[in-house]
Motif scaffolding. Structure first.
Motif, short mmCIF file in Angstrom:
data_model
loop_
_atom_site.label_atom_id
_atom_site.label_comp_id
_atom_site.label_asym_id
_atom_site.label_seq_id
_atom_site.Cartn_x
_atom_site.Cartn_y
_atom_site.Cartn_z
N ALA A 160 14.83 6.40 -4.74
CA ALA A 160 14.76 6.84 -3.44
C ALA A 160 13.97 7.06 -2.68
N VAL A 161 12.23 7.30 -3.49
CA VAL A 161 11.18 7.31 -3.23
C VAL A 161 10.36 5.35 -2.35
N CYS A 205 9.07 1.01 0.59
CA CYS A 205 9.47 -0.37 1.19
C CYS A 205 9.82 0.11 2.70
N VAL A 206 10.98 0.70 3.29
CA VAL A 206 11.58 0.71 3.93
C VAL A 206 10.16 0.98 5.27
N GLU A 218 5.15 -0.74 9.07
CA GLU A 218 4.20 -0.81 9.12
C GLU A 218 3.39 -2.44 9.37
N ARG A 219 3.96 -2.97 8.01
CA ARG A 219 3.74 -4.50 7.69
C ARG A 219 4.28 -5.27 9.39
N ILE A 241 1.25 -1.35 -0.21
CA ILE A 241 -0.32 -0.37 0.20
C ILE A 241 0.95 0.80 -0.34
N VAL A 242 1.97 1.59 1.09
CA VAL A 242 2.25 2.68 0.91
C VAL A 242 3.29 2.53 -0.53
N VAL A 243 4.22 1.40 -1.27
CA VAL A 243 4.75 1.12 -2.75
C VAL A 243 3.95 2.25 -2.83
N GLY A 244 2.09 1.59 -3.59
CA GLY A 244 1.58 1.94 -4.14
C GLY A 244 1.18 2.97 -4.23
#
Length: 469
Positions: free
Chosen positions: A187-188, A193-194, A199-200, A97-100
């Motif tokens: 980098a973003v 991912c980090v 969050e995961r 979700i964050v990558v998306g």
């Protein structure tokens, strides 16, 4: 005396626009006009302005037609599959979700309008964050930083301002910077991912009810029509603008997937591949510099309007829908002709540069591009893009020229601070972002600034490594 008056003029301009006592357009025109008279060169004001307008006309044309082109592409549904694909990719995995979020913000940023980008991104991702109890500052931080990297597109604003202020071609600034900006965007994504893994780890692997996928949507009306958020049951066309259904409780709203309105009248599904091909061809021609960027977007906008909306009333409606953005941006460019014309014509820039050159240690002179890149972080955060690019950048460029550093290198370095700038309190779009995501601005700032600074420094380091800066 010209040195002092030059700095006073810039300071006056910055104070007035930062305190919102004057609009940038009014300040760009009136303040330099008054100072031109004050230095005894009022009779030459007309010559300075006309020369500046002639120089800046191509930049204004590029911005006008780029805004129309990408606005039309959003209207006709070019980006709809991308939005839906990202939502399918995300599922219920916090990291995805964050990558998306980063990918969606980057793609939608192609239209060059931060407000539109944040509206679409938050509309699509907010329900997922709320349902899975994810941190909303992650949403706002990643979206703002991704948009900041993409904000360096020639039609996004900063690159056009740098080109305008230094009287160079926007393509000569942007095209060589593509590798460094690509590293910044990577980098973003790595940052996403980090943060997503964090969050995961905090929430664990979660699942969504199958029924959630078929819940009513909160849809987004085509860009350019004012307030774009409208709620409607699945399968129901939207009508009018603004947010309706105010009686729904937050829990119900949290369960809604949001995205682009699948029923808006401007969609052209039969022309999807034509529009996709036209956009790819346009971007490729820009990168290969087959034609000047203003000409490319002028042709592209005319072709997109003619093919997608062959009837004149429809064409007029689409142009009118994006007229506000076009007028604001192009008006700013032409107003800048007064500011840059006076600053240069009266000799203020030259005198200020001489003073600045004397203040910079000789050992730093050959590295003025790197100095500019570092300074762009705090300066574009604490002042508007108008203030930095029209007030400070010309002085840095003149100082660099005295040490043999080209204006193009200075201009390229000046855009590396944009990932941080997009979270500045002086950027109106950031209030759209935090408001829609229901995040306190202070929380957003505390979370985002460190990551945005890191991203900006990555872009600068990549530019130095690749020999671009």
């Amino acid at each position: 005396m010209l040195t002092i008056l030059g700095f006073v003029m810039i300071a006056t301009f910055l104070v007035l626009i930062m305190t919102k006592k004057m609009s940038p357009i009014a300040a760009l025109v009136l303040i330099p006009a008054l100072f031109c008279v004050a230095v005894g060169q009022g009779a030459q004001l007309g010559d300075y302005v006309i020369e500046g307008v002639g120089t800046l006309a191509p930049t204004a044309a590029m911005l006008m037609f780029a805004i129309v082109y990408f606005g039309v592409m959003i209207d006709v549904g070019l980006f709809d599959p991308v939005v839906r694909g990202i939502l399918r990719f995300c599922k219920a995995d916090p990291m995805r979700i964050v990558v998306g979020t980063a990918l969606l913000a980057a793609v939608v940023s192609l239209d060059g309008d931060g407000s539109t980008t944040f509206m679409i991104t938050v509309s699509a991702m907010y329900p997922l964050y709320k349902r899975l109890k994810m941190s909303l500052v992650v949403l706002t931080g990643v979206a703002a930083t991704a948009n900041g990297v993409m904000n360096t597109l020639p039609w996004g604003g900063p690159t056009a301002r740098a080109a305008t202020a230094l009287k160079v071609d926007a393509a000569d600034i942007f095209v060589p910077m593509i590798p460094a900006l690509a590293v910044g965007l990577l980098a973003v994504v790595l940052l996403a991912c980090v943060l997503g893994r964090r969050e995961r780890k905090r929430l664990g692997m979660l699942t969504l009810d199958e029924a959630l996928v078929t819940e009513p949507e909160t849809v987004l009306v085509g860009a350019g029509g004012g307030d774009r958020l409208t709620k409607a049951p699945e399968g129901t066309a939207t009508g009018g603008t603004g947010t309706t259904g105010g009686g729904a409780d937050d829990a119900g709203a949290d369960e809604e997937f949001k995205g682009l309105d699948p029923h808006r009248s401007t969609l052209r599904p039969k022309l999807y591949w034509f529009n996709a091909g036209l956009t790819v061809a346009l971007l490729a021609a820009m990168i290969l510099e087959l034609m000047p960027i203003p000409v490319l977007f002028l042709l592209g906008a005319a072709l997109a309007l003619t093919v997608n909306f062959p009837h004149m009333p429809d064409q007029r409606a689409r142009i009118a829908a994006h007229a506000d953005n076009v007028l604001n941006v192009s008006g700013m460019v032409f107003a800048a002709a007064v500011f840059t014309g006076v600053l240069t014509g009266t000799g203020m820039v030259e005198h200020m540069a001489d003073w600045l050159v004397g203040a910079i240690p000789d050992a730093m002179g050959p590295h003025m591009a790197v100095v500019t890149g570092v300074l762009s972080l705090p300066l574009t955060y604490f002042m508007s893009n108008d203030g930095f690019y029209f007030g400070v950048l010309p002085v840095l460029a003149e100082a660099g020229a005295a040490h043999g550093v080209s204006s193009l290198e200075i201009a390229r370095a000046s855009i590396v601070g944009q990932p941080l700038h997009m979270s500045s309190p002086l950027v109106p779009a950031v209030y759209v972002l935090v408001g829609m995501a229901k995040v306190e601005f202070g929380d957003h700032t505390r979370f985002t600034v460190k990551w945005a600074v890191l991203t900006s420094l990555v872009v600068l380091a990549a530019g130095i490594l690749f020999g671009i800066i």
